[in-house]
Design an enzyme around this catalytic site. Structure first.
Site, PDB file in Angstrom:
ATOM      1  CG  ASP A 133      -6.751  60.481   7.930  1.00  0.00           C
ATOM      2  OD1 ASP A 133      -6.295  61.250   8.787  1.00  0.00           O
ATOM      3  OD2 ASP A 133      -6.599  59.187   7.480  1.00  0.00           O
ATOM      4  CG  PHE A 149       5.821  76.660  -9.225  1.00  0.00           C
ATOM      5  CD1 PHE A 149       5.567  77.843  -8.358  1.00  0.00           C
ATOM      6  CD2 PHE A 149       6.887  75.693  -8.691  1.00  0.00           C
ATOM      7  CE1 PHE A 149       5.838  77.802  -7.060  1.00  0.00           C
ATOM      8  CE2 PHE A 149       7.110  75.658  -7.242  1.00  0.00           C
ATOM      9  CZ  PHE A 149       6.696  76.649  -6.312  1.00  0.00           C
ATOM     10  CB  SER A 150      11.146  77.530 -11.668  1.00  0.00           C
ATOM     11  OG  SER A 150      11.540  78.528 -10.966  1.00  0.00           O
ATOM     12  CB  THR A 210      10.816  82.078  -9.887  1.00  0.00           C
ATOM     13  OG1 THR A 210      10.141  81.047 -10.296  1.00  0.00           O
ATOM     14  CG2 THR A 210      11.989  82.478 -11.061  1.00  0.00           C
ATOM     15  CG  MET A 222       6.705  84.223  -8.279  1.00  0.00           C
ATOM     16  SD  MET A 222       6.983  86.146  -8.488  1.00  0.00           S
ATOM     17  CE  MET A 222       8.382  86.078  -9.557  1.00  0.00           C
ATOM     18  CE  LYS A 245      -1.519  80.922 -10.040  1.00  0.00           C
ATOM     19  NZ  LYS A 245      -1.195  80.306 -11.507  1.00  0.00           N
ATOM     20  CG  ASP A 249      -3.851  55.365   3.899  1.00  0.00           C
ATOM     21  OD1 ASP A 249      -3.472  55.766   4.745  1.00  0.00           O
ATOM     22  OD2 ASP A 249      -4.218  55.883   2.818  1.00  0.00           O
TER      23      ASP A 249
END
Lengths: 560, 688
Positions: free
Chosen positions: B313, B383-384, B387, B389, B402, B525
């Site tokens: 993996d 961060f949302s 947005t 950003m 950013k 797993d």
């Protein structure tokens, strides 16, 4: 050792080297069914015999065909001998051969051993020689080669239940390989003076009458017979059974140095070529060259040792006892080594008269299991059993379930390979033990001391490994030896063939494992050396005690 | 049961092993090993001869027969000792495991609801399908699947790891193991194993070696060893008639005695490997356990050595779990330091691994130190999803943002700025190369882009190169798209990859390799890994994985470490190699033994054979005795090697073979010459 002698050895080996590759590749073409120029004749043969040559056989069917074919061959040779007195082509009026000797000889020719308890020109009618022995020379050789091809198919086929058709394989072997080569060789031999006739024996006055103990001998009997045709195949098919009692030491079988060279070449030609056939058929020529190299690494030093030992005797000519003046020491040593290595068994000198160490060489070569060249076909399948064991041990040493030619070597293959190696060894040891422990066994011993022991050991080594040469000096045409040596030949041949075919069946059924850099290469110097060590160590360890009591003790006594 | 690196040779283990060396002399036990059974028959025979010699002379001095007899028994006892030593450690571990499996009272529920009626029942009476409630402080009575609740569980009884793990219903963390303990909250579980079949039971029987079956290679090797034994049996037994005949024809000397023939036989048959064979197998399993891997069969361990393809993996095995910043790409006319500075400031309060990696990259490449975001008077904008950003707002109104390229594009356009073409191209190229682009903007100015990418674990590339030299192909499995997967695959140096992998695609891939004759190993797993695990030849299930995954695999890694697969392959190879090298060693030894015993045995018949006594051993009796003693002692000397396994180095097949042939083949040839001579000298010193 002389420069001239060494040069003769070098020329011989060079010629073998030049011929083996093209012949080997040709044989591969035959088995890949790419040569069938006589296909109409072939079809006719199948129709007459009522066989379905296009039907593929499982290992069981293949093995049954081998057995049926061998039993029938045995019956013909056995009955021809018993009743030859009533049959034509018998100008000397020989009576039927004794029951036990007929059994021994029939087994001997069917198993490609050609051990001879009888003297040809004093026992066998021309019909028996021609229709019985000579025919069987072809058939037993072809059987060995067919079984080799079946095993090779085991490696090349994938997830297959079948390993070929036995009738097709022997027919191809005889029609396209053995017959053409035999015809060529027989004609060449006749040109050198090997006889080919149906004349009755002639008595001629001796040029130099002999007087011995007041009786004088003035007459000599010159035998006749269709010798050349039989000599050709007995050399080519690693059979080795002579037309005359003294085999290729007889001037009618091997009159000139050139005939000697040709017969010598014929001994080793097909066994050496089959290495190339193997490489070509498995699709990796390096694998074939590996087997050839392993064989040569054992063959050449032993040849040199034999030649050296025979030159250590009285006078500059070396030990000439039991050797023909027209061949000399080097050609006798070369023949002895070649005939023992290839399981041929014909002789042009008497091994019994070799120096102890010179005589040790053929004995040892036979005891290594007839895998240094070995018999036609049987040499390859024999050395493949050793290769499988070598691959297994080296696979473990590098931490990987071993593979050989893309097939995983597992418990079953190991069981079969172990049997193939074990059976002839056991027969030699047990047979020799029985012979030295019984009165009927020791009664035939003419020579005193360790040499007598060597003679018995040689007889069992030769029969159990289907070589057929005799040390001589041992009276073997007795019910005891005819029976026990006959049984020893049977076990030595079929006790090996059956496991080989079982292994071929199991291998053919497996899938192919692709090569990766974790795969142990089964070519190259390292593998060659490991394979040769394996052959020498197994053979050496098994027979070291017996050889110590035979040739080694005799040699050490003689230098005291 | 782990990480306490146990010394192989502790006194309690040795004491038990010594006792067992004698109890194992039972012929019914010995017959399972043909080589050692022959030794036992030989020892019994010489003992009988010894007793017989008190009454009737047997042509051999009693003291010599006694010594040979004793050393033959020692050969057998030493081999038993090796096996008991190998078993010893496993037995001690099984004891520890058993203590955690003691019978407890389980709270059995009548229905799957927590509130249903509780009856108390012994854990050993629980059956598959029973519902059980476990609360904080309870030991989980048997293996099961969580159907309700969430709890932290201490699994140290199984894994040795004391940090608790979370177990909850649904998903890949729903399996619980009997014998582990709930430390907080509660769980309702449904029992998935009947008494005696639980994971703990399986572990105990594996560790004890009770269920040890002979592996395919072991069977094949046994065939070879039995064949050799038979050849040597014939070669030595026939010496009796041969020597009787030889004594008669040479008119001197006495035939070889039964004592000497037996001594020669025991020396020649491969006792070294025969005696150590089962010890090697047990020790191999044991090394797996030391690596915290429970193999469900010895066959699986052996198959591990043969593996051709490793399916790994990506996440967690080849790469770290998260993407990391690797490069700052400034927009045209922008200073890279400005970009790095802004990127760092905007990430200071960002606790995601990606955010941390930006801070670290700015510090490491441009020496920009971390600052306290409040000290510079800035406010973090998290961060949302709206947005897409994150960033900071300064008190003076400056804003740094950013985020994904299109989000930042929208943001600067709203402010009246433009998104530079150069950055558009940079973003595209980062994506093409398998990375994730982030764009940084200050107000309407785009400062530049940050390259985030999967970072391959250190040393993994070298590891894969090693595997390649061993002939093992590595295949990376990932859910990523083709582009990203190709980029990571190139970085990691794997041979192949499977992108956008689904369980079906994995299964198909395994089948494809197997049809081509390859052996495939994989780790897994999740429940969706189960079909692939069941199909793979070597399937390592993570202990943290689901019950279905554990059942489908043939090994369980208690550490749940995906790179363990590589270690497992090495242990498998080591096991085979130890067997192979000791076989070669054993057979190579025979040559020296012949040279010691044969001249001595035949001396009276052919005195000339003394030339073969190339070691110049003092007397015939001492020569034979020295060979027998050497044969017995070499077993003891090789026990550590058998238990630890020979050292494995990832080299090409031919180099490995050459090295091992030189050490064990040539070494096996020479060692006994020295050893036998040494023992002969010592016997001469002390007995004369």
């Amino acid at each position: 050792m002389t420069v001239n002698g060494l040069l003769q050895i070098a020329i011989f080996l060079t010629v073998v080297g030049l011929l083996a590759k093209p012949l080997g590749n040709y044989i591969a073409l035959v088995y890949d069914a790419k040569i069938s120029g006589l296909s109409r004749l072939e079809r006719l043969i199948y129709r007459i015999c009522g066989v379905h040559a296009e039907e593929e056989m499982s290992w069981r069917t293949y093995a049954s065909a081998v057995i049926v074919f061998s039993v029938a061959g045995f019956a013909v040779v056995f009955l021809l001998q018993l009743f030859q007195g009533f049959l034509p082509l018998n100008p000397q009026g020989f009576k039927g051969v004794s029951f036990d000797s007929s059994f021994n000889t029939a087994v001997s020719f069917v198993t490609n051993t050609n051990w001879q308890g009888y003297g040809g020109e004093a026992t066998m009618s021309y019909l028996t020689q021609m229709m019985g022995l000579c025919v069987q020379n072809f058939l037993s050789a072809a059987t060995g080669m067919a079984i080799m091809v079946a095993l090779i198919r085991g490696f090349t086929r994938r997830n297959s239940k079948t390993i070929g058709n036995f009738w097709l394989d022997i027919t191809h072997t005889i029609l396209y390989i053995l017959l053409p080569l035999s015809i060529l060789l027989a004609i060449a031999l006749v040109s050198q003076g090997v006889i080919q006739n149906f004349n009755a024996y002639r008595s001629v006055p001796l040029m130099q009458p002999l007087t011995y103990n007041d009786s004088s001998i003035t007459q000599q009997v010159l035998p006749g017979g269709p010798a050349a045709s039989q000599v050709a195949i007995k050399q080519l098919g690693t059979n080795g059974g002579g037309f005359f009692n003294t085999n290729s030491a007889h001037p009618y079988e091997n009159p000139t140095p050139l005939s000697n060279f040709l017969e010598l070449l014929a001994i080793i030609l097909i066994p050496a070529s089959l290495c190339y056939t193997f490489g070509s058929m498995v699709g990796d020529k390096r694998q074939g060259r590996t087997l050839l190299a392993a064989m040569l690494i054992i063959f050449i030093p032993l040849l040199m040792f034999c030649y050296y030992s025979e030159m250590q005797d009285i006078g500059s000519a070396g030990n000439m006892e039991g050797k023909e003046a027209r061949f000399g020491v080097v050609n006798s040593a070369l023949w002895a080594t070649a005939t023992a290595a290839t399981s041929n068994g014909s002789v042009d000198s008497m091994h019994d008269s070799f120096t102890p160490l010179g005589g040790l060489v053929p004995l040892l070569l036979i005891q290594l299991g007839e895998v240094v060249f070995g018999g036609v076909g049987s040499g390859i399948y024999g050395i493949l059993a050793f290769a499988i064991v070598t691959v297994f041990v080296s696979g473990l040493m590098i931490g990987r379930t071993p593979e050989y030619l893309g097939k995983k070597i597992e418990a079953f293959e190991m069981q079969m390979a172990t049997l193939v190696i074990l059976i002839p060894c056991s027969v030699v040891l047990v047979g020799t033990a029985i012979a030295v422990a019984t009165d009927s066994g020791t009664a035939g011993v003419a020579n005193p001391g360790a040499h007598g022991f060597s003679e018995i050991l040689y007889a069992f080594s030769s029969t159990a490994n289907n070589n057929g040469s005799a040390f001589g000096g041992l009276s073997v045409n007795t019910p005891f030896y005819n029976t026990i040596l006959g049984v020893s030949m049977l076990i030595g041949r079929f006790g090996v063939i059956i496991p080989i075919l079982m292994m071929a069946g199991a291998l053919a059924d497996k899938k192919h494992v692709p090569v990766s850099s974790g795969t142990l290469p089964t070519h190259g110097l390292l593998f060659i050396l490991f394979l040769t060590s394996m052959i020498i160590i197994v053979g050496g360890l098994t027979f070291f005690p017996a050889l110590t009591l035979g040739p080694i003790a005799e040699h050490l006594k003689s230098i005291k | 049961m782990r990480k306490t690196k146990q010394n192989l040779f502790r006194w309690p283990l040795i004491r038990i092993a010594i006792i067992e060396s004698f109890t194992k002399l039972n012929p019914r036990y010995q017959i399972r090993n043909p080589v050692m059974f022959v030794v036992e028959v030989g020892s019994t025979l010489t003992t009988a001869l010894l007793v017989y010699s008190f009454f009737v002379p047997i042509g051999e001095s009693t003291s010599f027969t006694l010594q040979v007899c004793l050393w033959l028994w020692f050969t057998l006892i030493f081999a038993n000792f090796a096996e008991s030593m190998a078993e010893g450690r496993g037995k001690a571990q099984a004891e520890t495991l058993r203590s955690s499996r003691k019978d407890i009272q389980a709270k059995k529920l009548t229905t799957s609801s927590r509130d249903s009626k509780i009856t108390y029942i012994a854990s050993s009476k629980l059956k598959v399908g029973d519902y059980v409630l476990v609360e904080a402080g309870d030991t989980i009575p048997s293996d099961g699947e969580v159907i309700e609740g969430i709890a932290s569980v201490n699994e140290s009884a199984v894994t040795g790891e004391s940090a608790p793990v979370i177990r909850e219903s649904g998903g890949d963390r729903s399996a619980v193991t009997g014998g582990t303990m709930v430390i907080s909250d509660w769980l309702v579980i449904v029992i998935t194993a009947n008494p005696g079949e639980t994971f703990m039971d399986k572990m105990i029987s594996m560790v004890e070696g009770a269920k040890r079956q002979k592996t395919p290679n072991e069977i094949a090797l046994n065939t070879l060893l039995s064949g050799l034994t038979l050849v040597f049996l014939l070669a030595t037994v026939t010496i009796v008639p041969f020597s009787i005949f030889s004594a008669k024809v040479s008119a001197q000397g006495t035939p070889v005695t039964i004592t000497i023939v037996t001594a020669l036989l025991v020396c020649l048959i491969p006792t070294t490997i025969g005696g150590l064979l089962s010890a090697i197998g047990i020790a191999g399993m044991d090394r797996m356990i030391q690596a915290n891997v429970i193999a469900m069969s010895g066959k699986a361990v052996e198959a591990a050595g043969d593996v051709d393809v490793l399916l790994l993996d990506k996440t967690g095995t080849i790469t770290f779990g998260n993407r990391q910043a690797t490069e700052f790409i400034p927009a045209l006319g922008m200073d890279v330091k400005t970009l790095a500075d802004a990127a760092q400031i905007s990430s200071l309060a960002d606790e995601t691994p990606e955010g941390r990696s930006i801070v670290v990259l700015a510090k490491e490449t441009y020496g920009i130190r971390e600052r306290d975001i409040r000290a510079i008077g800035a406010k973090f904008v998290p961060f949302s999803a709206n947005t897409r950003m994150s960033g900071v707002d300064f008190q003076d109104g400056r804003q740094i943002r950013k985020g994904a390229a299109d989000a930042v594009d929208e943001y600067v356009q709203k402010q009246g700025g433009t998104f530079p073409n150069g950055i558009k191209k940079a973003v595209e190229s980062i994506a093409r190369e398998g990375g994730t682009p982030l764009v940084v903007a200050e107000g309407k100015r785009v400062l530049g882009a940050i390259r985030l990418k999967d970072v391959v674990k250190g040393g993994i590339k070298e590891r894969f190169a090693q595997l390649r030299r061993m002939g093992i192909k590595t295949v990376m499995i990932t859910g990523d798209n083709q582009l990203t997967a190709a980029a990571v695959a190139a970085d990691a140096g794997v041979d192949d990859f499977l992108a956008q992998a689904t369980p079906e695609a994995k299964l198909k891939l395994i089948r494809q390799y197997q049809a081509g004759g390859k052996l495939v190993a994989m780790t897994g797993d999740g429940t969706n890994d189960a079909p692939a695990l069941a199909q793979a030849d070597v399937a390592v299930a993570m202990n943290t994985g689901t019950q279905a995954a554990k059942e489908a695999g043939n090994m369980v890694d208690l550490d749940s470490n995906p790179t363990k697969l590589i270690e497992i392959v090495e242990i498998g190879k080591q096991l085979l190699m130890t067997r192979g090298t000791l076989t070669t060693f054993s057979v190579a030894n025979d040559i020296a033994k012949y040279f010691a015993i044969l001249p001595a045995a035949f001396l009276s018949i052919y005195p000339e054979l003394s030339v073969l006594n190339i070691m110049h051993l003092s007397t015939p009796q001492n020569a034979i005795l020295s060979a027998v003693i050497f044969n017995a002692l070499i077993i003891i000397a090789l026990i550590p090697l058998a238990l630890k396994g020979i050292k494995y180095r990832p080299l090409g097949a031919d180099i490995l073979l050459r090295n091992n042939l030189l050490i064990y083949g040539l070494g096996g040839l020479i060692t006994p010459f020295i050893g036998i001579k040494l023992i002969d000298t010592l016997i001469g010193e002390f007995l004369l």
